[in-house]
Each structure stands twice: as structure tokens, then as C-alpha cells.
Write an enzyme that holds these catalytic residues in place. Structure first.
Site, PDB file in Angstrom:
ATOM      1  N   ASP A 148      84.004  44.725  36.752  1.00 22.62           N
ATOM      2  CA  ASP A 148      83.192  43.533  36.952  1.00 22.62           C
ATOM      3  C   ASP A 148      84.118  42.331  36.990  1.00 22.62           C
ATOM      4  OD1 ASP A 148      80.513  42.055  36.940  1.00 22.62           O
ATOM      5  OD2 ASP A 148      81.475  41.197  35.175  1.00 22.62           O
ATOM      6  N   ASP A 193      79.427  41.046  30.621  1.00 17.73           N
ATOM      7  CA  ASP A 193      80.373  41.622  31.584  1.00 17.73           C
ATOM      8  C   ASP A 193      80.616  43.103  31.340  1.00 17.73           C
ATOM      9  OD1 ASP A 193      80.570  39.071  32.643  1.00 17.73           O
ATOM     10  OD2 ASP A 193      82.315  38.552  31.422  1.00 17.73           O
ATOM     11  N   GLU A 247      82.052  45.508  42.625  1.00 20.40           N
ATOM     12  CA  GLU A 247      80.853  44.917  43.207  1.00 20.40           C
ATOM     13  C   GLU A 247      81.213  44.185  44.485  1.00 20.40           C
ATOM     14  OE1 GLU A 247      77.018  42.210  41.758  1.00 20.40           O
ATOM     15  OE2 GLU A 247      78.843  42.346  40.548  1.00 20.40           O
TER      16      GLU A 247
END
Length: 380
Positions: free
Chosen positions: A108, A272, A192
Site C-alpha cells: 500500500d 495502511d 494498487e
């Protein structure tokens, strides 16, 4: 000497011939220049480590690595900071890939922490541009005091460009080291799919560009391919932050200042860290099934029998001369073209016409003349 006189002798009026203009560069604000030499230009890498270029001579080179084979071309590039780089095109063989490992990781990306891994590792954001902001501010102020186009102004421009180049080089070196370590230690890496271009137009634009997410993910992708690792991107609309990694509940949206939250199931999540765990799970679900096998096989060429929807669809409907060549002597809808459909019989004189709203059969308009060339009447 003005720009171009060292490149084009005609500009110095030493050669008799047509007048030529100085070379025009692609942009007035872009100070980068590049030239490429191929084998036909007879460039050479000398035994003493120098690079010999035609009409230039031998150049001292600070080699970053040895060339694996004879280069087929070389590109000389000058950046805005006045530095010259030589890029060679060589033929290489596939190197030995590192041994496969078991761990898989989800990443992340953020601003406070540059990267949070699903195993709990947190990498602090170095913020290279923020750290160099004071020096850049001083150099930019000095540049604004110089007269545009003057010699001191050009020197000030070069100082600003060198300071920005140092920031970019430091960031790139740090990202190379981090991406190489992650790829070597993990068999699969999932990130992502962030909309960096859209985030670069928000109030966090300076921090987003300073982080360099796009460059880091690009490094992960090509290094994973080089070292026989798996790299995957998770959909940007996947609720990785709001999804509870313990029970699967999707909670309400949270502000950016909320760094931890509690789920009704009783689990407490770091914002996170929970997102990294969900990214790993989503990447594995998209790649592996319950037995650990690949869900999506690799791309293979389609069989010839499956390349078209119908066997006749691949045949051309036009001949070489341009006339129609339809199969079965029919039109494009499959109806026979000959004999033509029968026309309805003519209505007798004095008979009432069709009622309003009645459907009449289609009749092709008769554009033929009423009489034959010999004067006899043409039948209806």
C-alpha cells in the site's frame, strides 16, 4: 560562437554554397539534446576505455558497467544540467534468475509512509524534494534577479537544473534499491492501480510527485519480469482501506486523518496495514484459485477455426474489379437476388383505395418508359 556555427560550417561563411539556417531545437524551454550513431557512422569503443565518435574524437567515459557484447548503436544525450550520457544498444542473454521463494506481499503506497507491506513492514517516505526545498528556493531567488538571456542568467539556470537533477537522481537510486530488495525477497508482488495523474491535480500534488509512485511501480513490474516473479495490479476502486481483513465487512468512508479504526467485529486495524493485507488477498484471488492453481492462463494465439464467428464471414464480398461476389447469388441479408419478387397486381380503375391506416404491400417503383423503342405499349 553562436549556436549552430560549430555544427554547420556554412554559417561561418567559409564555404561557398547556399545559405542554411541554424538548427532549430524541439523546444525553447527544453535544454535536452540527443544524437544517435549507428554502425554505419563507424563509432568505436577503444581499448583504453574511451569512446571514439566520428567528427568529434575520443571521449573519456565513466563506465557504469562493462558491455556484454559489441554495441550496434550509441545515443549521446545532454540533459538540462549540462551532463552527457552515452546509451548503448547491445545484445544480451537471459541472466540466471534468483531461486524461487515462498513469500508473497501486498504493498500500500502512501505519503506519510512511502510503502506499507502486508507483513507489517513500513518504509518511511524520504521526501527528497521537501528536504532540498530550502536550497532550491535560494537558487530560484538568485535566478529571478538575473537579467533574462545574460551570461549570469544562464549560469543561474544551470545551478537550478543541477539541484533538481540531484533530487531526481537521489530519488531514483533509492527506489531502485528498494524495488530490487522487494522483488528478490518475494515471489509475487501486488500493488494498487493508483490514478497518479489525477492525484497530481489535487492539493497534495507536490507530495504526490515527490513520492514518485509511478516510477516505483514501473520498476517493480519490469524487475518482476526479469527475475521470474509475479506482479499484479489491484483495481483502484477496490475498497482496500474500508474493507475489514478479519470479517470482510465494508465500512463507511473515512477521512485521511483517520489512521486506525475499529470494526464492529471487534478487530482494530491500522489504516495502511489493513489496506496492504486486502491488496494481497485481492491479488491472490485474481491469480490463484482455492487449490493454488493459476486462474488466468497466459495469452496464446487463437486457433484458426476460432478466429472468425462464421466460416463465410472471412470471405471477401468484393472481387478484384470491385463488383459484388456474394455467396449463393443472394444479397447481404441472405435473400435470393433472382428471380426478383413478384409485384402486386394493378388496382382496377375506379376501385376505392386502401383504407386509412391499412398496410399495403411494398411495391418497387417502375422507372421503365411507358413504351418500347418500336412504339408498342409496354405491359404493366
Amino acid at each position: 560562437m553562436p549556436v549552430g556555427e560549430d555544427l554547420v560550417p556554412e554559417l561561418r561563411h567559409k564555404n561557398q554554397g547556399r545559405k542554411v539556417a541554424p538548427p532549430r531545437f524541439r523546444s525553447r524551454k527544453d535544454n535536452r539534446q540527443a544524437i544517435r550513431f549507428t554502425k554505419n557512422s563507424r563509432f568505436k569503443v577503444c581499448d583504453n576505455g574511451r569512446l571514439r565518435l566520428p567528427k568529434i574524437g575520443d571521449l573519456a567515459v565513466r563506465w557504469s558497467r562493462t558491455l556484454p557484447s559489441d554495441p550496434s548503436s550509441v545515443a549521446i544525450t545532454k540533459d538540462a544540467a549540462g551532463r552527457y550520457f552515452a546509451s548503448f544498444v547491445v545484445r544480451t542473454t537471459e541472466g540466471e534468475a534468483p531461486p524461487p521463494v515462498e513469500p508473497e506481499v501486498g504493498i500500500d503506497l502512501g505519503l506519510t509512509n512511502f510503502a506499507v507491506l502486508s507483513d507489517g513492514t513500513k518504509v518511511a517516505a524520504p521526501k527528497f524534494l521537501r528536504r532540498a526545498a530550502r536550497k532550491l528556493k535560494r537558487l530560484q531567488q538568485a535566478l529571478s534577479r538575473k537579467r533574462k538571456g545574460s551570461a549570469n542568467g544562464k549560469k543561474a539556470v544551470m545551478k537550478v537544473a543541477r539541484a533538481h537533477a540531484r533530487v531526481a537522481d537521489t530519488r531514483r537510486d533509492w527506489q531502485h534499491k528498494l524495488s530490487t530488495a522487494i522483488i528478490r525477497e518475494n515471489q509475487a508482488v501486488y500493488v494498487e492501480d493508483l490514478a497518479v495523474a489525477g492525484l497530481g491535480r489535487t492539493r497534495l500534488a507536490k507530495s504526490v510527485h515527490d513520492a514518485g509512485w509511478a516510477g516505483f511501480t514501473a520498476m517493480l513490474e519490469y524487475k518482476a519480469q526479469r527475475y521470474a516473479r509475479t506482479f499484479g495490479r489491484v483495481d483502484r476502486f477496490f475498497p482496500s482501506t474500508r474493507l475489514c481483513s478479519a470479517c470482510g465487512r465494508v465500512n463507511d468512508k473515512m477521512a485521511l486523518n483517520v489512521r486506525s479504526w475499529d470494526c464492529p467485529c471487534g478487530a482494530t486495524h491500522d489504516r495502511d496495514g489493513n489496506a496492504a493485507i486486502n491488496i494481497l488477498a485481492a491479488g491472490q484471488a485474481d491469480r490463484l484459485n482455492d487449490r493454488g492453481a493459476q486462474v488466468r492462463p497466459g495469452l496464446v494465439p487463437a486457433p484458426r477455426s476460432e478466429a472468425v464467428t462464421h466460416p463465410d464471414a472471412a470471405r471477401s464480398t468484393r472481387s478484384v474489379e470491385g463488383t459484388s461476389v456474394l455467396q449463393g447469388r443472394g444479397d447481404v441479408n441472405g435473400r435470393p437476388r433472382w428471380p426478383p419478387p413478384a409485384r402486386p397486381a394493378p388496382r382496377p380503375a375506379g376501385s376505392p383505395g386502401p383504407a386509412i391506416g391499412a398496410v399495403t404491400p411494398e411495391r418497387r417503383p417502375d422507372r421503365s418508359p411507358a413504351r418500347r423503342p418500336d412504339g408498342s405499349a409496354r405491359p404493366a
